[in-house]
Motif scaffolding. Structure first.
Motif, PDB file in Angstrom:
ATOM      1  N   ARG A 168       0.832  -1.204   0.000  1.00 23.87           N
ATOM      2  CA  ARG A 168       0.000   0.000   0.000  1.00 23.87           C
ATOM      3  C   ARG A 168       0.865   1.252   0.000  1.00 23.87           C
ATOM      4  NH1 ARG A 168      -0.232   4.577   3.452  1.00 23.87           N
ATOM      5  NH2 ARG A 168      -2.287   5.537   3.229  1.00 23.87           N
ATOM      6  N   ASP A 169       1.930   1.253   0.808  1.00 22.34           N
ATOM      7  CA  ASP A 169       2.799   2.427   0.890  1.00 22.34           C
ATOM      8  C   ASP A 169       3.481   2.698  -0.449  1.00 22.34           C
ATOM      9  OD1 ASP A 169       2.037   2.447   3.518  1.00 22.34           O
ATOM     10  OD2 ASP A 169       3.926   1.639   4.291  1.00 22.34           O
ATOM     11  N   GLY A 170       3.880   1.626  -1.129  1.00 22.97           N
ATOM     12  CA  GLY A 170       4.493   1.796  -2.446  1.00 22.97           C
ATOM     13  C   GLY A 170       3.510   2.350  -3.456  1.00 22.97           C
ATOM     14  N   LEU A 171       2.264   1.886  -3.387  1.00 19.99           N
ATOM     15  CA  LEU A 171       1.244   2.404  -4.300  1.00 19.99           C
ATOM     16  C   LEU A 171       1.001   3.887  -4.044  1.00 19.99           C
ATOM     17  CD1 LEU A 171      -0.983   1.909  -6.456  1.00 19.99           C
ATOM     18  CD2 LEU A 171      -2.557   1.533  -4.528  1.00 19.99           C
ATOM     19  N   VAL A 172       0.919   4.271  -2.780  1.00 19.48           N
ATOM     20  CA  VAL A 172       0.698   5.676  -2.439  1.00 19.48           C
ATOM     21  C   VAL A 172       1.786   6.555  -3.049  1.00 19.48           C
ATOM     22  CG1 VAL A 172       0.773   7.329  -0.521  1.00 19.48           C
ATOM     23  CG2 VAL A 172      -0.643   5.274  -0.349  1.00 19.48           C
ATOM     24  N   ALA A 173       3.031   6.146  -2.883  1.00 16.06           N
ATOM     25  CA  ALA A 173       4.139   6.930  -3.433  1.00 16.06           C
ATOM     26  C   ALA A 173       4.035   7.031  -4.951  1.00 16.06           C
ATOM     27  CB  ALA A 173       5.469   6.298  -3.026  1.00 16.06           C
ATOM     28  N   SER A 174       3.707   5.922  -5.596  1.00 22.19           N
ATOM     29  CA  SER A 174       3.636   5.910  -7.061  1.00 22.19           C
ATOM     30  C   SER A 174       2.476   6.750  -7.576  1.00 22.19           C
ATOM     31  CB  SER A 174       3.496   4.468  -7.564  1.00 22.19           C
ATOM     32  OG  SER A 174       4.629   3.697  -7.216  1.00 22.19           O
ATOM     33  N   LEU A 175       1.318   6.646  -6.935  1.00 18.71           N
ATOM     34  CA  LEU A 175       0.159   7.426  -7.383  1.00 18.71           C
ATOM     35  C   LEU A 175       0.389   8.919  -7.202  1.00 18.71           C
ATOM     36  CD1 LEU A 175      -2.884   5.326  -6.052  1.00 18.71           C
ATOM     37  CD2 LEU A 175      -2.061   5.507  -8.407  1.00 18.71           C
ATOM     38  N   ASN A 176       0.999   9.302  -6.093  1.00 18.67           N
ATOM     39  CA  ASN A 176       1.228  10.725  -5.846  1.00 18.67           C
ATOM     40  C   ASN A 176       2.226  11.319  -6.833  1.00 18.67           C
ATOM     41  OD1 ASN A 176      -0.588  10.820  -3.717  1.00 18.67           O
ATOM     42  ND2 ASN A 176       0.966  10.387  -2.167  1.00 18.67           N
ATOM     43  N   GLY A 179       0.832  12.753 -10.371  1.00 19.92           N
ATOM     44  CA  GLY A 179       0.352  14.123 -10.490  1.00 19.92           C
ATOM     45  C   GLY A 179      -1.074  14.243 -10.980  1.00 19.92           C
ATOM     46  N   THR A 180      -1.796  13.130 -11.059  1.00 21.42           N
ATOM     47  CA  THR A 180      -3.189  13.175 -11.529  1.00 21.42           C
ATOM     48  C   THR A 180      -4.185  13.043 -10.382  1.00 21.42           C
ATOM     49  OG1 THR A 180      -3.039  10.792 -11.972  1.00 21.42           O
ATOM     50  CG2 THR A 180      -2.650  12.292 -13.821  1.00 21.42           C
ATOM     51  N   GLY A 181      -3.697  13.057  -9.171  1.00 18.38           N
ATOM     52  CA  GLY A 181      -4.557  12.946  -8.000  1.00 18.38           C
ATOM     53  C   GLY A 181      -3.705  12.730  -6.763  1.00 18.38           C
ATOM     54  N   ARG A 182      -4.345  12.832  -5.596  1.00 19.94           N
ATOM     55  CA  ARG A 182      -3.628  12.675  -4.340  1.00 19.94           C
ATOM     56  C   ARG A 182      -4.319  11.628  -3.474  1.00 19.94           C
ATOM     57  NH1 ARG A 182       1.320  14.232  -3.360  1.00 19.94           N
ATOM     58  NH2 ARG A 182       0.731  14.232  -1.162  1.00 19.94           N
ATOM     59  N   PRO A 189     -10.853   9.032  -5.630  1.00 18.61           N
ATOM     60  CA  PRO A 189     -10.547   7.659  -6.058  1.00 18.61           C
ATOM     61  C   PRO A 189      -9.171   7.184  -5.594  1.00 18.61           C
ATOM     62  CG  PRO A 189     -11.581   8.862  -7.847  1.00 18.61           C
ATOM     63  CD  PRO A 189     -11.311   9.860  -6.767  1.00 18.61           C
ATOM     64  N   TYR A 190      -8.177   8.080  -5.608  1.00 13.03           N
ATOM     65  CA  TYR A 190      -6.846   7.671  -5.167  1.00 13.03           C
ATOM     66  C   TYR A 190      -6.845   7.369  -3.666  1.00 13.03           C
ATOM     67  CZ  TYR A 190      -4.537   8.920  -9.587  1.00 13.03           C
ATOM     68  OH  TYR A 190      -4.124   8.966 -10.893  1.00 13.03           O
ATOM     69  N   TRP A 191      -7.543   8.182  -2.896  1.00  9.33           N
ATOM     70  CA  TRP A 191      -7.653   7.934  -1.452  1.00  9.33           C
ATOM     71  C   TRP A 191      -8.358   6.603  -1.200  1.00  9.33           C
ATOM     72  CZ3 TRP A 191     -11.960   7.259   1.665  1.00  9.33           C
ATOM     73  CH2 TRP A 191     -11.739   7.287   3.048  1.00  9.33           C
ATOM     74  N   THR A 192      -9.426   6.351  -1.943  1.00 11.50           N
ATOM     75  CA  THR A 192     -10.169   5.099  -1.786  1.00 11.50           C
ATOM     76  C   THR A 192      -9.291   3.905  -2.136  1.00 11.50           C
ATOM     77  OG1 THR A 192     -12.239   6.236  -2.316  1.00 11.50           O
ATOM     78  CG2 THR A 192     -12.229   3.833  -2.508  1.00 11.50           C
ATOM     79  N   GLN A 238     -12.278   3.242 -13.127  1.00 12.07           N
ATOM     80  CA  GLN A 238     -12.541   4.667 -12.918  1.00 12.07           C
ATOM     81  C   GLN A 238     -11.264   5.502 -12.902  1.00 12.07           C
ATOM     82  OE1 GLN A 238     -15.072   5.286  -9.444  1.00 12.07           O
ATOM     83  NE2 GLN A 238     -15.838   3.185  -9.609  1.00 12.07           N
ATOM     84  N   LEU A 239     -10.115   4.840 -12.882  1.00  5.82           N
ATOM     85  CA  LEU A 239      -8.846   5.546 -12.756  1.00  5.82           C
ATOM     86  C   LEU A 239      -8.204   5.777 -14.116  1.00  5.82           C
ATOM     87  CD1 LEU A 239      -7.293   3.542  -9.767  1.00  5.82           C
ATOM     88  CD2 LEU A 239      -8.483   5.743  -9.663  1.00  5.82           C
ATOM     89  N   PRO A 240      -7.340   6.780 -14.215  1.00  6.84           N
ATOM     90  CA  PRO A 240      -6.525   6.919 -15.427  1.00  6.84           C
ATOM     91  C   PRO A 240      -5.743   5.630 -15.673  1.00  6.84           C
ATOM     92  CG  PRO A 240      -6.316   8.858 -14.030  1.00  6.84           C
ATOM     93  CD  PRO A 240      -7.082   7.850 -13.232  1.00  6.84           C
ATOM     94  N   VAL A 241      -5.411   5.385 -16.924  1.00 12.69           N
ATOM     95  CA  VAL A 241      -4.820   4.102 -17.301  1.00 12.69           C
ATOM     96  C   VAL A 241      -3.588   3.765 -16.471  1.00 12.69           C
ATOM     97  CG1 VAL A 241      -3.682   2.835 -19.164  1.00 12.69           C
ATOM     98  CG2 VAL A 241      -5.711   4.215 -19.654  1.00 12.69           C
ATOM     99  N   GLN A 242      -2.675   4.712 -16.328  1.00 13.90           N
ATOM    100  CA  GLN A 242      -1.436   4.420 -15.605  1.00 13.90           C
ATOM    101  C   GLN A 242      -1.711   4.141 -14.128  1.00 13.90           C
ATOM    102  OE1 GLN A 242       1.594   7.353 -16.258  1.00 13.90           O
ATOM    103  NE2 GLN A 242       3.242   6.077 -15.409  1.00 13.90           N
TER     104      GLN A 242
END
Length: 298
Positions: A168-176, A179-182, A189-192, A238-242
């Protein structure tokens, strides 16, 4: 100095406390200074090896001990160790603080050697008696000097436990970084994604730890976490492709561990309906519903 904050189920005189602390810390009683709110502070032995402030309380716990041991006192017991030693010496149960995330669920050491957890309600917190003092509402094992406490499992120990969630921590870092959400934007959606993946990973790690620290798992929380896995599946489109690809890869890592730790049983979860839990119909259930821990942890 090392400090200890303990609660005892009986009222204690300063002399009794001093003698007990001297025995537990292996120091002369003359090197223990105990005082209550009535003590003249100018008469205290501030150079003592062990200092203790006491306070009389109301309810199921009657004495508060605020203890300080100088570094020269050896050995220095941990808080649970000192609580157990004091319980043996005093002949009464001693409560000690739990981990930071388990406020209100202290550890308890009884005079007979029992070590368990308790649910402690602060004064005024009991909805049935707001004028009462401290109340030990429940314990996980019978305690002689708390006969009115319900003996039951405490689900909050499981709900508020902390487990490492590196996926989960790795995903958080990668999603942030995208730059398309926090992930700290509550309700997004990113928080969820981060929240539900954390819950899923936490369940799997708890199973891998043989359900520690509690040794069991509430069925309603188990169902809630499987539902969180449902939400992860529904969230990906619901998320951007990447971002969706990152989430899919992270979920897959946790899924693989879940599969290793469970056995196939297509309809096992239907029995949970007898406990009033909302579970899917068989034709709607995703594959993670069709695998169960063996044995069941509740």
């Amino acid at each position: 100095m090392t400090d200890y904050n303990l609660l005892v189920t009986e009222p204690l005189s300063n002399r009794v406390v001093a003698e007990a602390l001297a025995q537990c810390f292996r120091v002369p009683v003359s090197d223990v200074d105990v005082a209550d709110e009535k003590t003249d502070q100018n008469t205290r032995h501030w150079d003592a090896m062990v200092l203790c402030g006491t306070e009389n309380l109301r309810g199921d716990v009657r004495t508060s001990l605020d203890i300080y041991a100088r570094d020269s006192v050896q050995p220095q017991p941990s808080e649970p160790e000192l609580a157990a030693a004091l319980a043996r010496v005093l002949g009464h149960s001693v409560l000690y603080p739990a981990e930071e995330f388990l406020q209100g669920v202290p550890g308890l050491a009884a005079a007979d050697g029992t070590v368990t957890r308790a649910r402690l309600l602060d004064p005024g917190e009991d909805p049935h008696d707001e004028t009462a003092g401290y109340k030990v509402d429940a314990v996980e094992a019978p305690v002689t000097d708390l006969p009115n406490a319900q003996v039951t499992r405490l689900p909050e120990i499981v709900r508020y436990q902390r487990k490492p969630t590196p996926v989960r921590d790795g995903l958080v870092a990668s999603l942030n970084i995208l730059g398309t959400g926090r992930t700290d934007d509550i309700g997004s959606p990113y928080w969820t994604a981060a929240t539900n993946l954390g819950a899923w990973e936490k369940l799997v790690r708890t199973k891998a730890d043989d359900w520690a620290p509690a040794g069991w798992y509430p069925p309603d929380l188990y169902v809630q976490t499987l539902s969180a896995r449902d939400e992860l599946e529904a969230l990906q489109p619901q998320l951007p492709v990447q971002a969706a690809e990152l989430l899919e890869a992270a979920v897959d890592l946790v899924d693989r561990e879940f599969i290793k730790l469970t056995v196939p049983d297509p309809a096992w979860y239907l029995d949970l309906r007898t406990q009033g839990l909302d579970v899917p119909d068989p034709h709607d259930a995703a594959w993670w519903w069709t695998r169960r821990p063996d044995p069941l942890p509740w």
